[in-house]
Design an enzyme around this catalytic site. Structure first.
Site, mmCIF file in Angstrom:
data_model
loop_
_atom_site.group_PDB
_atom_site.id
_atom_site.type_symbol
_atom_site.label_atom_id
_atom_site.label_comp_id
_atom_site.label_asym_id
_atom_site.label_seq_id
_atom_site.Cartn_x
_atom_site.Cartn_y
_atom_site.Cartn_z
ATOM 1 N N GLN A 79 0.826 -1.216 0.000
ATOM 2 C CA GLN A 79 0.000 0.000 0.000
ATOM 3 C C GLN A 79 0.856 1.260 0.000
ATOM 4 O O GLN A 79 1.885 1.315 0.649
ATOM 5 C CB GLN A 79 -0.857 0.053 1.273
ATOM 6 C CG GLN A 79 -1.887 -1.013 1.400
ATOM 7 C CD GLN A 79 -2.225 -1.227 2.869
ATOM 8 O OE1 GLN A 79 -1.629 -2.080 3.530
ATOM 9 N NE2 GLN A 79 -3.154 -0.451 3.389
ATOM 10 N N ARG A 85 -5.879 -2.084 1.551
ATOM 11 C CA ARG A 85 -5.287 -3.370 1.144
ATOM 12 C C ARG A 85 -6.026 -3.960 -0.046
ATOM 13 O O ARG A 85 -5.419 -4.532 -0.956
ATOM 14 C CB ARG A 85 -5.319 -4.352 2.321
ATOM 15 C CG ARG A 85 -4.462 -3.928 3.517
ATOM 16 C CD ARG A 85 -4.713 -4.857 4.681
ATOM 17 N NE ARG A 85 -3.975 -4.505 5.893
ATOM 18 C CZ ARG A 85 -4.395 -3.631 6.799
ATOM 19 N NH1 ARG A 85 -5.544 -2.985 6.642
ATOM 20 N NH2 ARG A 85 -3.676 -3.397 7.888
ATOM 21 N N SER A 116 1.223 -11.534 1.190
ATOM 22 C CA SER A 116 0.883 -10.414 0.309
ATOM 23 C C SER A 116 -0.578 -10.011 0.482
ATOM 24 O O SER A 116 -1.450 -10.854 0.671
ATOM 25 C CB SER A 116 1.122 -10.804 -1.156
ATOM 26 O OG SER A 116 2.445 -11.236 -1.332
ATOM 27 N N ASN A 117 -0.831 -8.733 0.399
ATOM 28 C CA ASN A 117 -2.188 -8.199 0.595
ATOM 29 C C ASN A 117 -2.964 -8.084 -0.707
ATOM 30 O O ASN A 117 -2.351 -7.961 -1.772
ATOM 31 C CB ASN A 117 -2.086 -6.813 1.247
ATOM 32 C CG ASN A 117 -2.039 -6.902 2.758
ATOM 33 O OD1 ASN A 117 -2.731 -7.708 3.347
ATOM 34 N ND2 ASN A 117 -1.212 -6.060 3.364
ATOM 35 N N ALA A 147 -1.913 -9.344 17.445
ATOM 36 C CA ALA A 147 -0.747 -8.872 18.216
ATOM 37 C C ALA A 147 -0.935 -7.411 18.608
ATOM 38 O O ALA A 147 -0.626 -7.000 19.742
ATOM 39 C CB ALA A 147 0.531 -9.056 17.401
ATOM 40 N N ARG A 150 -3.511 -7.249 21.436
ATOM 41 C CA ARG A 150 -2.937 -7.690 22.716
ATOM 42 C C ARG A 150 -1.969 -6.656 23.272
ATOM 43 O O ARG A 150 -1.893 -6.427 24.479
ATOM 44 C CB ARG A 150 -2.227 -9.041 22.527
ATOM 45 C CG ARG A 150 -3.213 -10.143 22.249
ATOM 46 C CD ARG A 150 -2.548 -11.466 21.970
ATOM 47 N NE ARG A 150 -3.569 -12.460 21.652
ATOM 48 C CZ ARG A 150 -3.379 -13.770 21.638
ATOM 49 N NH1 ARG A 150 -2.200 -14.268 21.915
ATOM 50 N NH2 ARG A 150 -4.365 -14.595 21.341
ATOM 51 N N HIS A 172 -8.171 -9.300 7.411
ATOM 52 C CA HIS A 172 -7.006 -8.498 7.803
ATOM 53 C C HIS A 172 -7.165 -7.198 7.030
ATOM 54 O O HIS A 172 -6.698 -7.060 5.898
ATOM 55 C CB HIS A 172 -5.699 -9.200 7.418
ATOM 56 C CG HIS A 172 -4.497 -8.285 7.530
ATOM 57 N ND1 HIS A 172 -4.116 -7.685 8.706
ATOM 58 C CD2 HIS A 172 -3.608 -7.859 6.602
ATOM 59 C CE1 HIS A 172 -3.045 -6.938 8.497
ATOM 60 N NE2 HIS A 172 -2.719 -7.017 7.231
ATOM 61 N N THR A 227 4.982 -1.392 6.569
ATOM 62 C CA THR A 227 5.143 -2.078 7.862
ATOM 63 C C THR A 227 5.863 -3.386 7.601
ATOM 64 O O THR A 227 5.634 -4.022 6.583
ATOM 65 C CB THR A 227 3.783 -2.390 8.522
ATOM 66 O OG1 THR A 227 3.137 -3.447 7.804
ATOM 67 C CG2 THR A 227 2.862 -1.177 8.537
#
Ligand code: NAI
Ligand code: PYR
Length: 310
Positions: A79, A85, A116-117, A147, A150, A172, A227
């Site tokens: 992106q 995405r 991969s998105n 993650a 959390r 996602h 990211t």
């Protein structure tokens, strides 16, 4: 276990680095359209190995994937700031069309781990092209969002993220669902834990955490262009669950026969991951609003995937 990584950019290299540091592979092989990049990543990561665990790190063509137990697919475009995405789908589906056949020719018994998105639909694309058992074509799905959830919950409660048991479900991406009802800190519900320590999870706090999880990628991409560390560690975590037959409960994406009335859709639910790939899928208890949001997420993915198949 030998691990192949196709796509040696930021995500692929972060996964390789995390695997090397965690001792998650005996051998790592990078493959990329940009051969010089693959060689450079392999050499750089190989230089970290003396500080970590024994591991051979190389780069090569597809034939170098021979014998890989798992191949991470992190090739394609990422992106740009502000881009979703889902907008990457047609470009990355084209890349998978070129890549997967070559992977399977070299490593017919491999498992595929898609990064991969848009990762859920790319998992479906990978399944369709490969014809493998759906349990062996795994998307990283919401392992990263879980993650992030959390981490933010642990931060609010003042405890280790490792003591928070909470999952992000569905896509996602923008329609993902934070499953609050069953989220636990230790063995307490997060609401009970928060009350007991005097840091209640008010609607405002929950909204802030939801935004922090859902918008994390956009914020990081705005700041540094992409990211990679979080997903690199998440991919290494999945590889280790498979390699060591850990039967770890992870939120990963596979094509699922039915979710909230939506059929044959790839999305994340908590799943037991071991040597055979996904061994079981759990159906979490959800609030009515969470169930409705999960259904909407599944519908979004199904509709977007159908645009690809026509
Ligand atoms: N699943 C997740 O949670 C996350 C997924 N991603 C996704 O991972 C993917 C990769 O992202 P980055 O590593 O940042 O991108 P990048 O641009 O740094 O790396 C992509 C690599 O793919 C290679 N590539 C492109 N076409 C290829 C082909 N036909 N064969 C072999 N290699 C090819 C490129 O040469 C490049 O090195 C993107 O789709 C991104 O959206 C990124 C972060 C998190
Ligand atoms: C880019 C991406 O998918 C993420 O960081 O969540």
């Amino acid at each position: 276990m030998k691990v192949g990584i196709v796509g040696a950019g930021m995500v692929g290299s972060a996964a390789g680095y995390a695997l090397a540091l965690r001792g998650g592979a005996s051998e790592i092989v990078f493959v990329d359209l940009n051969e010089k990049l693959a060689v450079a990543q392999a050499e750089d990561i190989a230089h970290a190995v003396p500080f970590a665990h024994p591991c051979k790190v190389t780069a090569g063509g597809y034939d170098a994937l021979d014998g890989a137990g798992i191949v991470i697919l992190s090739a394609g475009v990422a992106q740009k700031p502000g881009e979703s995405r889902l907008s990457l789908l047609s470009r990355n589906a084209e890349v998978f069309g070129k890549v997967i056949e070559s992977v399977l020719k070299a490593a017919p018994d491999t498992m595929l781990l898609v990064a991969s998105n848009p990762v859920d639909i790319m998992t479906e694309v990978a399944l369709r092209i490969s014809g493998l058992d759906p349990a062996r074509v795994i998307g990283s799905g919401t392992i990263l969002d879980t993650a992030r959830f959390r981490s933010l919950l642990g931060g609010h409660l003042g405890i280790a993220a490792q003591s928070v048991h909470a999952y992000v479900l569905g896509e996602h991406g923008d329609s993902e669902v934070l499953a609050w009802r069953d989220a636990r800190a230790g063995s307490e519900t997060v609401d009970s834990f928060a009350q007991q320590i005097g840091r209640p999870l008010t609607d405002d706090v929950k909204a802030r955490i939801d935004e922090g999880v859902r918008r994390a990628a956009y914020k990081i991409i705005e700041g540094k262009g992409a990211t990679w560390y979080g997903i690199g560690a998440g991919l290494a975590r999945i590889v280790q669950a498979v390699r060591d037959d850990q039967r770890a409960v992870l939120s990963v994406s596979i094509v699922t026969p039915e979710v909230q009335g939506v059929t044959d859709v790839a999305l994340s639910l908590p799943r037991v991951v071991g040597a055979g790939g996904v061994l079981h899928t759990l159906t979490p208890a959800l609030e009515d609003s969470e169930a409705a949001a999960l259904r909407a997420s599944a519908e979004t993915l199904k509709d977007t995937a159908s645009q690809l198949t026509g």
